[in-house]
Design a protein around this motif. Structure first.
Motif, PDB file in Angstrom:
ATOM      1  N   CYS A 204       1.064  -1.633  -0.165  1.00 53.18           N
ATOM      2  CA  CYS A 204      -0.142   0.154  -0.374  1.00 53.18           C
ATOM      3  C   CYS A 204       1.138   1.348   0.011  1.00 53.18           C
ATOM      4  O   CYS A 204       1.430   1.210   0.484  1.00 53.18           O
ATOM      5  CB  CYS A 204      -0.569   0.517   1.019  1.00 53.18           C
ATOM      6  SG  CYS A 204      -1.982   1.615   1.001  1.00 53.18           S
ATOM      7  N   PHE A 205       0.557   2.026  -0.433  1.00 57.53           N
ATOM      8  CA  PHE A 205       1.590   3.338  -1.025  1.00 57.53           C
ATOM      9  C   PHE A 205      -0.167   4.830  -0.707  1.00 57.53           C
ATOM     10  O   PHE A 205      -0.770   4.647  -0.927  1.00 57.53           O
ATOM     11  CB  PHE A 205       1.419   3.480  -2.839  1.00 57.53           C
ATOM     12  CG  PHE A 205       2.776   4.735  -2.823  1.00 57.53           C
ATOM     13  CD1 PHE A 205       3.355   5.382  -2.227  1.00 57.53           C
ATOM     14  CD2 PHE A 205       3.153   5.168  -3.583  1.00 57.53           C
ATOM     15  CE1 PHE A 205       4.240   6.549  -2.090  1.00 57.53           C
ATOM     16  CE2 PHE A 205       3.688   5.676  -4.918  1.00 57.53           C
ATOM     17  CZ  PHE A 205       4.259   6.874  -3.807  1.00 57.53           C
TER      18      PHE A 205
ATOM     19  N   VAL B 284       1.010   0.661  -8.420  1.00 59.61           N
ATOM     20  CA  VAL B 284      -0.044  -0.171  -9.042  1.00 59.61           C
ATOM     21  C   VAL B 284       0.695  -1.068 -10.522  1.00 59.61           C
ATOM     22  O   VAL B 284       0.023  -2.203  -9.943  1.00 59.61           O
ATOM     23  CB  VAL B 284      -1.347   1.241  -9.736  1.00 59.61           C
ATOM     24  CG1 VAL B 284      -1.919   1.753  -8.628  1.00 59.61           C
ATOM     25  CG2 VAL B 284      -1.465   1.635 -10.949  1.00 59.61           C
ATOM     26  N   GLU B 285       1.459  -0.925 -10.496  1.00 61.03           N
ATOM     27  CA  GLU B 285       2.345  -1.318 -11.789  1.00 61.03           C
ATOM     28  C   GLU B 285       3.092  -2.613 -10.819  1.00 61.03           C
ATOM     29  O   GLU B 285       3.382  -3.668 -11.389  1.00 61.03           O
ATOM     30  CB  GLU B 285       3.041  -0.823 -12.899  1.00 61.03           C
ATOM     31  CG  GLU B 285       2.091  -0.304 -13.937  1.00 61.03           C
ATOM     32  CD  GLU B 285       3.321   0.450 -14.604  1.00 61.03           C
ATOM     33  OE1 GLU B 285       4.365   0.307 -14.566  1.00 61.03           O
ATOM     34  OE2 GLU B 285       3.084   1.639 -16.110  1.00 61.03           O
TER      35      GLU B 285
ATOM     36  N   TYR C 205      -3.122   5.614  -2.524  1.00 61.17           N
ATOM     37  CA  TYR C 205      -3.616   6.740  -2.464  1.00 61.17           C
ATOM     38  C   TYR C 205      -3.256   8.504  -2.273  1.00 61.17           C
ATOM     39  O   TYR C 205      -2.507   8.546  -1.899  1.00 61.17           O
ATOM     40  CB  TYR C 205      -4.760   6.425  -0.739  1.00 61.17           C
ATOM     41  CG  TYR C 205      -5.565   5.463  -0.546  1.00 61.17           C
ATOM     42  CD1 TYR C 205      -6.843   5.067  -0.895  1.00 61.17           C
ATOM     43  CD2 TYR C 205      -4.588   3.602  -0.558  1.00 61.17           C
ATOM     44  CE1 TYR C 205      -7.696   4.609  -0.464  1.00 61.17           C
ATOM     45  CE2 TYR C 205      -5.180   3.102  -0.620  1.00 61.17           C
ATOM     46  CZ  TYR C 205      -6.592   3.041  -0.185  1.00 61.17           C
ATOM     47  OH  TYR C 205      -6.914   1.317   0.085  1.00 61.17           O
ATOM     48  N   ILE C 206      -4.125   9.222  -2.984  1.00 62.26           N
ATOM     49  CA  ILE C 206      -3.679  10.528  -2.622  1.00 62.26           C
ATOM     50  C   ILE C 206      -4.643  10.785  -2.447  1.00 62.26           C
ATOM     51  O   ILE C 206      -6.203  11.093  -1.924  1.00 62.26           O
ATOM     52  CB  ILE C 206      -3.765  11.143  -3.884  1.00 62.26           C
ATOM     53  CG1 ILE C 206      -2.475  11.036  -4.927  1.00 62.26           C
ATOM     54  CG2 ILE C 206      -3.004  12.976  -3.971  1.00 62.26           C
ATOM     55  CD1 ILE C 206      -2.962  11.211  -6.280  1.00 62.26           C
ATOM     56  N   ILE C 207      -4.218  11.790   0.036  1.00 62.18           N
ATOM     57  CA  ILE C 207      -5.013  11.840   0.626  1.00 62.18           C
ATOM     58  C   ILE C 207      -4.033  13.811   0.548  1.00 62.18           C
ATOM     59  O   ILE C 207      -3.105  13.174   0.859  1.00 62.18           O
ATOM     60  CB  ILE C 207      -4.679  10.988   1.523  1.00 62.18           C
ATOM     61  CG1 ILE C 207      -5.376  10.108   0.969  1.00 62.18           C
ATOM     62  CG2 ILE C 207      -5.471  11.383   2.910  1.00 62.18           C
ATOM     63  CD1 ILE C 207      -5.598   8.571   1.383  1.00 62.18           C
TER      64      ILE C 207
ATOM     65  N   ALA D  23      -4.645  -1.189  -7.362  1.00 65.69           N
ATOM     66  CA  ALA D  23      -3.357  -2.721  -7.347  1.00 65.69           C
ATOM     67  C   ALA D  23      -3.586  -3.096  -8.793  1.00 65.69           C
ATOM     68  O   ALA D  23      -4.749  -3.737  -9.114  1.00 65.69           O
ATOM     69  CB  ALA D  23      -2.780  -2.750  -6.822  1.00 65.69           C
ATOM     70  N   ASP D  24      -2.505  -3.098  -9.859  1.00 65.95           N
ATOM     71  CA  ASP D  24      -2.718  -3.756 -10.992  1.00 65.95           C
ATOM     72  C   ASP D  24      -2.654  -5.895 -10.934  1.00 65.95           C
ATOM     73  O   ASP D  24      -1.598  -6.117 -10.624  1.00 65.95           O
ATOM     74  CB  ASP D  24      -2.276  -3.919 -12.551  1.00 65.95           C
ATOM     75  CG  ASP D  24      -2.433  -4.339 -14.155  1.00 65.95           C
ATOM     76  OD1 ASP D  24      -2.382  -5.138 -13.676  1.00 65.95           O
ATOM     77  OD2 ASP D  24      -1.911  -4.383 -14.572  1.00 65.95           O
ATOM     78  N   LYS D  25      -4.015  -6.383 -10.533  1.00 67.97           N
ATOM     79  CA  LYS D  25      -3.777  -7.839 -10.279  1.00 67.97           C
ATOM     80  C   LYS D  25      -2.557  -9.021 -10.809  1.00 67.97           C
ATOM     81  O   LYS D  25      -2.023  -9.975 -10.542  1.00 67.97           O
ATOM     82  CB  LYS D  25      -4.744  -8.299 -10.325  1.00 67.97           C
ATOM     83  CG  LYS D  25      -5.950  -7.520  -9.513  1.00 67.97           C
ATOM     84  CD  LYS D  25      -5.742  -7.637  -7.168  1.00 67.97           C
ATOM     85  CE  LYS D  25      -6.624  -7.180  -6.674  1.00 67.97           C
ATOM     86  NZ  LYS D  25      -6.687  -5.553  -6.579  1.00 67.97           N
ATOM     87  N   ASP D  26      -2.842  -8.372 -12.258  1.00 71.67           N
ATOM     88  CA  ASP D  26      -2.454  -9.107 -13.386  1.00 71.67           C
ATOM     89  C   ASP D  26      -0.982  -9.237 -13.165  1.00 71.67           C
ATOM     90  O   ASP D  26      -0.199  -9.451 -13.905  1.00 71.67           O
ATOM     91  CB  ASP D  26      -2.829  -8.660 -14.852  1.00 71.67           C
ATOM     92  CG  ASP D  26      -4.040  -8.969 -15.419  1.00 71.67           C
ATOM     93  OD1 ASP D  26      -4.748 -10.214 -14.556  1.00 71.67           O
ATOM     94  OD2 ASP D  26      -4.541  -8.447 -15.786  1.00 71.67           O
TER      95      ASP D  26
END
Ligand code: GLU
Length: 365
Positions: A160-161, A221-222, A228-230, A253-256
């Protein structure tokens, strides 16, 4: 909250909001959020900007457009202030990690950073990372802490970011100019249209704007990291996060890609050597999801360097059971195989960590 290890990036606007030294105005609530996450057993790595902003009042300067050498001098003195400002909110120790793009591009240095962070997290320390602005040149620096933090999230395999700044998230238009701008809560795919919505930075002491935040989100995400941008100026956002409510913009996130990492390890990475394992190690890897320790190694074949991909083979059946990245080279492994991890430093005179192949860098075949 559904994560185990997060990188939290905090922008200069939150660390030094008046641009005249550091302040607890926003950082206190952020520190409380970090402490709550840690109390829930989550691991946190902080990437903090604010070195330049915190040192601004301590270095003479004439114009708002600071020269690079003035910024370097500011960052070096401001970094101390910024670290002290964070430490006062934590009972646990904070560590300072200053890195550049070159450190992340160099395999040995990359592994060193990774090990340092891992060992510090295991010891209940809060690593605080910033770019080493005093020595970084235009070509050796990442240039902005949004992208730096995304790279750190990859180094420490965060899931997580959080990018905290003084804006609520990504809007359909610039909310400072357009009253009808609407916050976008969820972004599944980062397209050119999303980039087009990004405005430019208005803060001359911080490097990033919305564009670098979106670039950072894309990198994360890659790599399978939810981002998140917060708006970190609003303390209520942290209560929302703790209740699993998204208060800003979330990039899923890109699950693939998560599968692709395993795929890459399995198929694309040429093995440079073979490590043979005893029955205990084979069982620990296959059935317990463990990392490979030197004690379970019976022999080592071929020459390989630390950071190379290796085959992990069951010595009894001669079957290939896993592939992974070895943190030690073949010579060092020959000296520590069969030994307890505690003995590594005394045998080798250096220590790259307790494990030979970490679970996160291994694929069971
Ligand atoms: N590394 C810079 C600092 O500490 C900040 C870079 C950024 O704002 O992205 O001041």
């Amino acid at each position: 909250m559904n994560f185990n290890r997060a990188v939290i990036k905090v922008g200069s606007a939150l660390v030094a909001p008046t641009q005249e030294g550091c302040s607890g105005k926003y950082t206190l609530a952020i520190a409380q959020f970090i402490t709550k996450c840690q109390q829930q057993g989550k691991e946190i790595i902080l990437v903090s900007s604010g070195g330049v902003a915190a040192g601004r009042s301590l270095i003479q300067h004439g114009s708002p457009n600071l020269s690079l050498s003035t910024k370097k001098a500011m960052s070096s003195v401001g970094q101390m202030q910024m670290m002290a400002n964070w430490q006062r909110f934590f009972d646990i120790p904070c560590s300072q990690i200053l890195i550049t793009q070159e450190d992340l591009a160099d395999r040995r240095r990359f592994i060193s950073i990774k090990h340092t962070i891992r060992i510090q997290l295991d010891n209940g320390i809060l690593p605080i990372v910033n770019e080493n602005d005093t020595i970084a040149s235009a070509s050796s620096s990442v240039g902005d802490n949004d992208n730096l933090a995304a790279l750190v999230a990859q180094v420490c395999e965060a899931d997580c970011f959080f990018i905290l700044s003084d804006i609520d998230g990504v809007f359909t238009k610039d909310p400072n100019v357009h009253d009808d701008a609407v916050l976008i809560p969820e972004i599944d795919k980062i397209t050119d249209e999303i980039y087009a919505m990004a405005g430019v930075s208005r803060n001359h002491l911080a490097t990033g704007g919305m564009k670098t935040k979106i670039q950072a989100a894309e990198k994360a995400v890659e790599n399978g990291i939810n981002t998140y941008i917060i708006n970190g100026t609003r303390s209520e956002v942290f209560a929302s996060l703790l209740q699993e409510i998204n208060p800003g913009t979330r990039f899923s996130a890109d699950k693939d890609i998560i599968t692709a990492k395993k795929h890459w390890l399995k198929h694309s990475l040429r093995s440079h050597g073979k490590i043979y394992l005893d029955a205990g190690a084979v069982n620990a890897l296959i059935n317990k999801g463990a990392s490979l320790l030197p004690s379970g190694i019976t022999s080592v074949n071929n020459k390989f360097e630390a950071g190379d991909s290796v085959d992990l083979i069951d010595v009894k059946s001669k079957k290939l059971i896993a592939k992974g990245i070895s943190l030690y080279n073949h010579n060092d492994l020959k000296r520590i195989m069969g030994k307890h991890s505690d003995e590594i430093a005394s045998i080798l005179g250096h220590d790259e960590g307790d494990v030979v192949v970490h679970r996160d860098e291994m694929v069971i075949l």
